[in-house]
Design an enzyme around this catalytic site. Sequence first.
Site, short mmCIF file in Angstrom:
data_model
loop_
_atom_site.label_atom_id
_atom_site.label_comp_id
_atom_site.label_asym_id
_atom_site.label_seq_id
_atom_site.Cartn_x
_atom_site.Cartn_y
_atom_site.Cartn_z
CB ALA A 1 -8.44 57.76 78.53
NE ARG B 1 39.53 58.34 49.26
CZ ARG B 1 40.13 57.73 48.15
NH1 ARG B 1 39.93 58.16 46.92
NH2 ARG B 1 40.32 56.54 48.09
CE LYS C 1 36.30 52.99 51.26
NZ LYS C 1 37.01 53.44 50.25
CE1 TYR D 1 6.31 53.20 79.26
CE2 TYR D 1 5.84 53.15 81.69
CZ TYR D 1 6.69 52.67 80.47
OH TYR D 1 7.76 52.11 80.61
N GLY E 1 35.62 46.19 48.69
CA GLY E 1 34.62 46.16 49.56
C GLY E 1 33.73 47.27 49.68
CD GLN F 1 46.29 45.17 53.30
OE1 GLN F 1 45.08 45.57 53.39
NE2 GLN F 1 47.11 45.69 52.28
N GLY G 1 48.19 49.05 50.02
CA GLY G 1 47.62 49.14 48.43
C GLY G 1 46.81 47.84 48.20
C1 UD1 Z 1 40.51 51.31 43.24
C2 UD1 Z 1 41.43 51.18 42.03
C3 UD1 Z 1 41.01 52.00 41.06
C4 UD1 Z 1 39.42 51.77 40.65
C5 UD1 Z 1 38.65 52.02 42.14
C6 UD1 Z 1 37.37 51.67 41.87
C7 UD1 Z 1 43.69 50.36 42.70
C8 UD1 Z 1 45.05 50.70 42.95
N1 UD1 Z 1 42.77 51.41 42.36
O1 UD1 Z 1 40.84 52.93 43.63
O2 UD1 Z 1 41.57 51.59 39.82
O3 UD1 Z 1 39.22 52.66 39.68
O4 UD1 Z 1 39.14 51.34 43.21
O5 UD1 Z 1 36.34 51.79 42.84
O6 UD1 Z 1 43.22 49.20 42.89
N2 UD1 Z 1 42.10 48.09 50.61
C9 UD1 Z 1 42.56 47.42 51.25
N3 UD1 Z 1 43.83 47.39 51.80
C10 UD1 Z 1 44.69 48.41 51.35
C11 UD1 Z 1 44.07 49.32 50.11
C12 UD1 Z 1 42.75 49.25 49.95
O7 UD1 Z 1 41.93 46.36 51.96
O8 UD1 Z 1 45.92 48.30 51.51
C13 UD1 Z 1 40.63 48.24 50.30
C14 UD1 Z 1 39.81 49.16 50.67
O9 UD1 Z 1 39.30 48.99 52.09
C15 UD1 Z 1 38.60 49.36 49.68
C16 UD1 Z 1 39.13 48.72 48.35
O10 UD1 Z 1 40.32 47.92 48.79
O11 UD1 Z 1 37.64 48.59 50.09
C17 UD1 Z 1 39.60 49.62 47.42
O12 UD1 Z 1 40.56 50.61 47.93
P1 UD1 Z 1 40.27 52.32 47.82
O13 UD1 Z 1 41.46 52.92 48.57
O14 UD1 Z 1 39.08 52.57 47.92
O15 UD1 Z 1 40.81 52.40 46.39
P2 UD1 Z 1 40.41 53.41 45.12
O16 UD1 Z 1 41.47 54.56 45.47
O17 UD1 Z 1 38.89 53.73 45.24
CA CA Z 2 37.17 52.93 46.43
#
Ligand code: UD1
Ligand code: CA
Length: 456
Positions: A384, A16, A23, A370, A105, A76, A81
């Site tokens: 100068a 996004r 990010k 310079y 993060g 990963q 997720g």
């Molecule tokens: C997530 C939460 C949501 C919460 C929000 C807060 C879940 C399912 N959802 O949503 O409830 O309100 O954060 O900011 O946990 N990441 C990985 N590997 C993955 C997926 C994500 O390392 O497979 C890391 C991303 O890099 C990121 C963090 O986890 O730093 C959160 O992931 P993101 O996709 O931003 O989650 P949200 O949709 O914001």
């Molecule tokens: Ca997030």
Amino acid sequence: MTDLLSIILAAGKGTRMKSDKIKVLHPVAGKAIIKHVLNTLDGLNSKIVNVIGHQKEKVKAELEDLDKWDLNYVIQSEQLGTGHAVKQAEDYIAGHEGPVLILYGDTPLLRKETIAEFVKDHQQNNFDLTIMTAFFDDPEGYGRIVKDQAGNLTAIVEEKDADPEIKKIKEINSGVNCIDSELLQDFLANMDNDNAQQEYYLTDIIEFAINKNKKINTYTVQDSDEIIGINSRKQQAEAEQILRERIIDQHLTNGVTIIDPNTTFIDAEVEIEQDVTIYPFNYLEGKTKVAKNTVINQNCKLKNAVIGENVEILANTIIKESEVGDGTNVGPFAYLRPGSIVEDNCKIGDFVELKKTTVKSGAKVPHLCYAGDAEIGERTNIGAGTIFANYDGENKFQTKVGKDVFIGSDSILIAPLTIGDQAKTAAGSVVTKDVNSGDIVMGVPARIYKSKKQED
Ligand code: UD1
Ligand code: CA
């Protein structure tokens, strides 16, 4: 303080953001988002596991200066997720007894005091699972905290899985969790991806823990700004503004005068001593340090600059990766490029550009010059219009000008060149050979052609 294991999730690309850069490496107040998150663990004495994937080498490089910490990495390779991400750290979790702190993060506004309080609350009450929550007027995009009539947490429902009723809930999941190691291992072995995004959600651990009769709690953070997660450039800009306000407040509290906080941009790692005055439209970036009583006039940019005491930086000056000593004046319209060192009580005036140049104490380069790859000795005056011609089209060469030298206006010093102490060059000289101490160099003086009238 605690025997804590912390896991930071930072493997996602951050689609996004619409960026080639992942990010968590985007900056907020001049510092990568992930670094802000890691800094909240400062002082907790925790073992840390970063879950990385996209651009993993770049993430490691960004965190290199935290090498004194107990930093570990797991990979990963496919982002399936947040639950799946935590699973990659399974070996660390199995080797740990007690609470596991999980942070996402992408939440740079968390305060380390908040994290410390949160962990303390979890431990003191012997909870198996604590979720940090906050109330947002506009909760769109966040996981909603669902509670029963008695106020007990029953589930976290993601925006994409939420019905209109659940979407109305204003209490949201911050992504900060403390989970007992055994419970977490049990969950990771049993989770599924039965949801709209077909991802393994960490948030499913709530229902899992309830079924196991675990002791669960929510911890609400008062300042909801702290848990803003960055998913888009818009959220990045919001976080930027909030963090900058916090930074300015801190400097004001420490005794810095900031004439207009709205037009002053100070990065997170900048250090400023008391009684420094900063005029409007200034940018202090990177690891810039400014010592006491220094004045920075309007429209300057200082990046990784180290500025001494009682310095005056006049308007429209740029200083990058360079040092300025006590009592020195720089500008207006000066440009100090990387690798320049200007010592104490010097004057670097208007339209002067220095590159990899050392100006020794008491020397003056007051206007229009310079100097590149040069050393200018103590108390020397550079007239100068002087140019240090350091480049022959193929290579760069050094120039060394001694102490108490007088370089006349419009001299051109052709490198490689050494000019001895107390030497002088007359205005307009083109100096191609080394000059011994005390010698005087004269260029070709202009000839005067008498007008016809006078010849008669
Ligand atoms: C997530 C939460 C949501 C919460 C929000 C807060 C879940 C399912 N959802 O949503 O409830 O309100 O954060 O900011 O946990 N990441 C990985 N590997 C993955 C997926 C994500 O390392 O497979 C890391 C991303 O890099 C990121 C963090 O986890 O730093 C959160 O992931 P993101 O996709 O931003 O989650 P949200 O949709 O914001
Ligand atoms: Ca997030």
